[in-house]
Design an enzyme around this catalytic site. Structure first.
Site, PDB file in Angstrom:
ATOM      1  N   ASN A 112       2.336  -4.689  -3.323  1.00 47.09           N
ATOM      2  CA  ASN A 112       0.948  -5.102  -3.127  1.00 47.09           C
ATOM      3  C   ASN A 112       0.109  -3.854  -2.854  1.00 47.09           C
ATOM      4  OD1 ASN A 112      -0.834  -7.428  -2.721  1.00 47.09           O
ATOM      5  ND2 ASN A 112      -0.943  -6.803  -0.563  1.00 47.09           N
TER       6      ASN A 112
ATOM      7  N   GLU B 133      -5.765 -10.527  -2.014  1.00 44.20           N
ATOM      8  CA  GLU B 133      -6.591 -10.369  -0.813  1.00 44.20           C
ATOM      9  C   GLU B 133      -8.071 -10.301  -1.181  1.00 44.20           C
ATOM     10  OE1 GLU B 133      -5.204  -7.220   1.753  1.00 44.20           O
ATOM     11  OE2 GLU B 133      -3.095  -7.700   1.393  1.00 44.20           O
TER      12      GLU B 133
ATOM     13  N   ASP C 141     -11.758 -10.268  -1.451  1.00 52.35           N
ATOM     14  CA  ASP C 141     -13.030 -10.480  -0.753  1.00 52.35           C
ATOM     15  C   ASP C 141     -14.051  -9.530  -1.352  1.00 52.35           C
ATOM     16  OD1 ASP C 141     -12.367  -8.099   0.620  1.00 52.35           O
ATOM     17  OD2 ASP C 141     -11.849  -9.156   2.466  1.00 52.35           O
TER      18      ASP C 141
ATOM     19  N   GLU D 121       0.811  -1.230   0.000  1.00 45.57           N
ATOM     20  CA  GLU D 121       0.000   0.000   0.000  1.00 45.57           C
ATOM     21  C   GLU D 121       0.840   1.275   0.000  1.00 45.57           C
ATOM     22  OE1 GLU D 121      -2.765  -0.552   3.246  1.00 45.57           O
ATOM     23  OE2 GLU D 121      -3.720  -2.241   2.253  1.00 45.57           O
TER      24      GLU D 121
ATOM     25  N   HIS E 274      -9.968  -6.014  -2.549  1.00 43.32           N
ATOM     26  CA  HIS E 274     -11.041  -5.891  -1.549  1.00 43.32           C
ATOM     27  C   HIS E 274     -12.141  -5.088  -2.233  1.00 43.32           C
ATOM     28  CE1 HIS E 274      -8.697  -7.437   1.781  1.00 43.32           C
ATOM     29  NE2 HIS E 274      -7.701  -6.634   1.457  1.00 43.32           N
TER      30      HIS E 274
HETATM   31  C1  XIL Z   1      -6.248  -6.635   7.816  1.00 39.22           C
HETATM   32  C2  XIL Z   1      -6.557  -7.847   8.632  1.00 39.22           C
HETATM   33  O1  XIL Z   1      -7.424  -8.665   7.914  1.00 39.22           O
HETATM   34  C3  XIL Z   1      -7.171  -7.462   9.947  1.00 39.22           C
HETATM   35  O2  XIL Z   1      -7.290  -8.602  10.766  1.00 39.22           O
HETATM   36  C4  XIL Z   1      -6.316  -6.409  10.647  1.00 39.22           C
HETATM   37  O3  XIL Z   1      -6.972  -5.965  11.778  1.00 39.22           O
HETATM   38  C5  XIL Z   1      -6.043  -5.252   9.743  1.00 39.22           C
HETATM   39  O4  XIL Z   1      -5.463  -5.710   8.549  1.00 39.22           O
HETATM   40  N1  XIL Z   1      -4.872  -4.782   3.260  1.00 39.22           N
HETATM   41  C6  XIL Z   1      -3.868  -5.586   3.734  1.00 39.22           C
HETATM   42  C7  XIL Z   1      -4.122  -6.493   4.875  1.00 39.22           C
HETATM   43  O5  XIL Z   1      -2.797  -5.635   3.125  1.00 39.22           O
HETATM   44  O6  XIL Z   1      -2.985  -6.688   5.659  1.00 39.22           O
HETATM   45  C8  XIL Z   1      -5.249  -6.009   5.721  1.00 39.22           C
HETATM   46  O7  XIL Z   1      -5.528  -7.021   6.685  1.00 39.22           O
HETATM   47  C9  XIL Z   1      -6.449  -5.698   4.870  1.00 39.22           C
HETATM   48  C10 XIL Z   1      -6.143  -4.610   3.875  1.00 39.22           C
END
Ligand code: XIL
Length: 757
Positions: A197, A261, A263, A156, A233
């Protein structure tokens, strides 16, 4: 308490009797299906649940071929106190996976958050801080060398607008921290694949373009970046229509790509329609990865709704994974299964596709599966302004061009070539697209100055002298206006067709075409005839594309939000809108039209990913609206400036009229230019509103139900750089009621065009 005790006992039992580790994955599982495609399929793992839930462990072990520790490797977890490391959770995840032959993605070495307090609040010199980061990276990568096969090295790093994100790392170490991190990681484990990422890079915009530019720069400097992870996400209302293209754009740099990631969240509670929409988004994500050769893996951020970060991370949202809280398959699970087993690449896709919205430089990437990138030369440059703000294009003053290394189109068989062009210099022949023969080009999609027409021309042979076989368009070309051109060679009918703005504009019969086997060129022909102006979205197809399909390719709109149970953009740029978690529901659309509308309760809204219109140039905004409350200002569509919106398309409570209002300037002291409807809005009735800023005539026009109801003369408009909003302004004036079919045009629609909408 009882639960805690239970969990504790279970955890102890697990520790005492490690489960025999069956070889993952089970037949028919997502991991097994993905393996037949040459990719891995996995999930984030919650280390605490792993240690307490047998159901979780069993499914995890049987279903997946790759895992990512969700939080267990984050700095705050592994080193909560300076110098005191706690590896329990990270080791548990890695041990579990390695025992089952699952790959492990390490996550994450450098991030702006999840940092221990000793680090964020400590006082360190720059050199100390750099040393701390280096030691952290070396420690983790070395510890898991040979077991973690890929690392999210930097997570990020960018802001939404494409600048590097402010963080302790950027602020204290400068932008060089990124290259350093990759070099340190490589030195610690030469075999691990090293990734950048990020999220919100599933479509083309300032952020994904900036990331692309960074990867290209790092690779040019021999910084060991091996891959780009697209987090994904996303919302169940997303479309992901640009994901394949985005992945290809990164892959074209010579790096791997992965969905890291995934979802797909939905507002709670969900219903069958939401779960169906979610399944479609999962399917799209999997399709995109399968369509891209270098896409190596798909990782979901959790696999059961029982353990997902979404309800905590996005209050009001949830149900984001493919298995419900009881581990039963939701439609998304079946969709992923089916896609992994049955998806085939579309047979009718373009075999060459250059959006030309690449970051500045000499390379423009082919978004088709063909992978034939073009290189610019001379005065041609990428990064000129394209059809929407934030979308760039090829631009040239007439001294350059761009070319592939190898031919793209087989010119002795049927083919089609199309391009968006914006002609500035019309004093000479101007070629938009061509492909080299030996002495002449095999075809020319071009502007011809002798006739002052667009034409699609095929010479009778590859060597001079030749006869020129030309399909000439009947319409007069407009200068400095984005225009869509398409040329079709129909081998069976032996004819050439030219389309302008999606309409057949000229034809030539009895045409013979021969194989031109040289480079495809953009912005010039073999002999020169360079284009002066801008070019975007060049496509080729190995077939004669029909009229209906070309009309769709020539879609002039920069956004089309149909709001049919999703906030995706059906327009050519694919700029999906996002919605607020609450205050928005899908509601019945207009009688007799398919699909839904969106209904806002006065707290909800939808936002575009950025500015969509050049509001200092001609534009049009169309929307269907159905007000449920007329007690205040009700803004249907706006686009943010700094202190004002560039326009407000709204209900005005004082006048009790529809209003299209443009502030004279982006200041709190400027005046207002107000076009008020003649008709009075009726509560609970649908109305079609169209706002037109006509820069040429310096007019604001407001249309209601296809009729021109108000005109403001001598109008001025200024450029607003903020996001376009549906159902609100930045200041908070909100819509109450339904909105449907929001469409944006980078042009002033005429009375006739509005009436025909
Ligand atoms: C999130 C986790 O899922 C949570 O459990 C934690 O509280 C915060 O981080 N992008 C990322 C992940 O790269 O590491 C994040 O994960 C979600 C967003």
């Amino acid at each position: 308490m009882r639960f805690l005790l239970h969990a504790l006992v279970a955890g102890v039992l697990v520790l005492l009797s490690p489960a025999p580790a069956p070889a993952a994955p089970a037949p028919g599982s997502l991991g097994a299906l993905a393996a037949t495609r040459g990719i891995t399929f996995g999930t984030a793992v919650n280390a605490d649940v792993l240690s307490t839930s047998a159901a979780y462990r069993d499914r995890l072990g049987a279903e997946f071929t790759t895992v990512t520790p969700e939080d267990a490797m984050k700095w705050a977890v592994v080193e909560p106190v300076r110098g005191q490391h706690d590896w329990a959770r990270a080791d548990a995840v890695v041990d579990f996976a390695v025992a089952r032959g699952q790959a492990v993605r390490g996550h994450t070495l450098v991030w702006h958050t999840s940092l221990p307090a000793w680090l964020t609040t400590g006082t360190f010199t720059t050199d100390e801080l750099r040393g701390i980061l280096r030691a952290h990276i070396e420690l983790l990568v070395t510890r898991y060398r040979g077991r973690v096969t890929a690392w999210d090295v930097v997570n990020e790093a960018f802001d939404a607008n494409g600048s590097l994100r402010r963080s302790i790392w950027l602020d204290r170490l400068g932008p060089g921290y990124i290259a350093d991190a990759f070099r340190w990681a490589r030195a610690a484990d030469p075999d691990a694949r090293l990734y950048l990422n990020d999220y919100d890079i599933e479509w083309i915009g300032p952020k994904s373009t900036a990331l692309l530019a960074l990867v290209r720069q790092l690779r040019a400097q021999n910084v060991p970046v091996d891959g780009v992870g697209v987090q994904a996400h996303v919302m169940a209302s997303a479309q992901l229509s640009q994901l394949t293209r985005t992945l290809r754009r990164f892959a074209a740099l010579g790096v791997d790509v992965a969905i890291t990631e995934l979802d797909v969240r939905a507002p709670l509670p969900t219903d069958a329609a939401a779960l169906a929409a979610q399944a479609r988004v999962y399917r799209r994500a999997v399709e995109a990865c399968l369509a891209v050769e270098r896409c190596r893996s798909i990782t979901m951020w959790g696999f059961t709704d029982a353990h997902s970060w979404i309800p905590a991370g996005f209050p009001g949202w949830g149900a984001a994974t493919p298995l419900d809280a009881q581990y039963a398959a939701k439609p998304a699970y079946t969709a992923v299964q089916n896609t992994l087993s049955a998806w085939q690449p579309p047979a009718d896709a373009p075999n060459g596709w250059w959006w030309l919205d690449d970051p500045a430089g000499v390379t423009a990437y082919d978004a088709s599966a063909g992978g034939r990138h073009v290189t610019t030369e001379g005065t041609a440059a990428l990064g000129a302004e394209g059809r929407a703000p934030g979308v760039s294009a090829y631009g040239d003053s007439g001294g350059g061009g761009a070319a592939t290394a190898a031919p793209v189109v087989r010119t002795d068989a049927s083919y089609t070539v199309s391009a968006w062009v914006r002609l500035t210099g019309a004093s000479e022949a101007r070629v938009a697209v061509s492909q080299d023969g030996p002495e002449v080009s095999g075809f020319y999609l071009m502007y011809q100055q002798y006739s002052d027409r667009w034409e699609f021309t095929v010479p009778s042979a590859g060597r001079l002298p030749v006869a020129w076989q030309t399909a000439q368009a009947s319409v007069v070309p407009q200068r400095d206006v984005w225009t869509h051109l398409a040329g079709v060679y129909d081998a069976a009918g032996r004819r050439l067709l030219i389309y302008v703005n999606g309409t057949l504009a000229g034809q030539r019969d009895g045409v013979v075409s021969w194989p031109a086997t040289g480079s495809l060129r953009i912005g010039r022909s073999l002999s020169g005839a360079r284009f002066a102006g801008r070019i975007a979205d060049v496509r080729t197809w190995p077939r004669a594309v029909g009229a209906a399909e070309l009309r769709a390719v020539a879609d002039p709109r920069v956004a089309v939000w149909s709001l049919d149970s999703h906030t995706g953009d059906a327009g050519p740029l694919g700029l999906d809108a996002t919605r607020s978690p609450s205050g928005v529901v899908w509601a019945a659309g207009r009688t007799g039209t398919p699909g839904t509308a969106v209904a806002l309760d006065g707290t909800g809204w939808l936002d575009a990913p950025g500015p969509m219109l050049r509001t200092d140039q001609s534009y049009s905004v169309a929307a269907w609206v159905r007000p449920a409350d007329l007690s205040g200002y009700r803004v249907a569509v706006s686009q943010d400036g700094a202190v004002r919106s560039a326009f407000y398309l709204e209900y005005h409570p004082d006048y009790k009229r529809w209003a299209y209002i443009v502030p004279t300037a982006d200041t709190t002291t400027g005046g207002w230019q107000t076009a008020l409807s003649a008709s009075a809005p009726a509560k609970d009735a649908w109305a079609h509103l169209v706002a037109v800023y006509d820069a040429g005539r310096r007019q604001l026009r407001l249309y209601v139900d296809g009729r021109l109801e108000a005109t403001v003369a001598n109008a001025v408009s200024w450029r607003a750089h903020g996001p376009l909003r549906i159902g609100r302004t930045a200041g908070g004036s909100q819509w109450v009621g339904a909105i449907d079919d929001v469409r944006l045009y980078p042009a002033a629609l005429s009375d006739a065009e509005v009436a025909a909408l």
